[in-house]
Design a protein around this motif. Structure first.
Motif, mmCIF file in Angstrom:
data_model
loop_
_atom_site.group_PDB
_atom_site.id
_atom_site.type_symbol
_atom_site.label_atom_id
_atom_site.label_comp_id
_atom_site.label_asym_id
_atom_site.label_seq_id
_atom_site.Cartn_x
_atom_site.Cartn_y
_atom_site.Cartn_z
ATOM 1 N N LEU A 67 9.380 -57.495 -4.553
ATOM 2 C CA LEU A 67 10.644 -56.756 -4.489
ATOM 3 C C LEU A 67 11.647 -57.385 -3.537
ATOM 4 O O LEU A 67 12.830 -57.095 -3.614
ATOM 5 N N LEU A 114 13.145 -53.300 -12.339
ATOM 6 C CA LEU A 114 13.583 -53.664 -10.991
ATOM 7 C C LEU A 114 13.502 -55.169 -10.786
ATOM 8 O O LEU A 114 12.494 -55.792 -11.097
ATOM 9 N N VAL A 140 17.144 -54.280 -6.228
ATOM 10 C CA VAL A 140 16.572 -53.563 -5.096
ATOM 11 C C VAL A 140 17.364 -53.842 -3.821
ATOM 12 O O VAL A 140 17.673 -52.934 -3.055
ATOM 13 N N TYR A 195 9.020 -51.471 -11.967
ATOM 14 C CA TYR A 195 9.724 -50.486 -12.785
ATOM 15 C C TYR A 195 10.007 -49.237 -11.973
ATOM 16 O O TYR A 195 9.213 -48.837 -11.130
ATOM 17 N N LEU A 196 11.118 -48.629 -12.270
ATOM 18 C CA LEU A 196 11.464 -47.324 -11.737
ATOM 19 C C LEU A 196 11.503 -46.390 -12.932
ATOM 20 O O LEU A 196 12.174 -46.681 -13.931
#
Length: 119
Positions: free
Chosen positions: A19, A89, A94, A31-32
């Protein structure tokens, strides 16, 4: 109107370096998942209720739930949307620290409420 937000962090790995990696800003890092279940006590007349939720995350992602309108057997003043949305993401997304913005909209453009979520 009432909007209730709940967040759960599901730790899928002990190493979150993907990230924050600068190796490739467009690399898929995770993933969100956004789940929109319902709204309650909309401040409109029952016959005029026709609502949906618009979600925006950064400049890349915008989602809309199905519209819930007044009809026999439908409680449009307490609409249930039951919608799921997935955001891919990237380190770039991020690091941008954009909030996730939610709008409760009735009809085509009457905003009944807004809220945002940052992390």
């Amino acid at each position: 109107a009432t909007i209730t937000l709940r967040c759960d962090v599901c730790k899928l790995t002990s190493n979150l370096d993907s990230l924050i990696s600068n190796a490739n800003e467009n690399l898929l890092s995770g993933y969100l998942t956004i789940l929109v279940t319902k709204a309650e006590n909309l401040p409109v007349q029952k016959e005029e209720a026709s609502s949906f939720i618009k979600i925006k995350y950064g400049d890349e992602f915008e989602f809309v739930t199905p519209t819930v309108a007044h009809a026999q057997g439908i409680d449009a003043l307490n609409p249930v949307y039951d919608s799921a949305f997935h955001v891919q993401l990237t380190p770039k997304l991020v690091s941008s620290k954009h909030p996730i913005e939610f709008q409760l909209i009735n009809g085509t453009d009457t905003v009944l409420g807004t809220t945002s979520l940052t992390y």
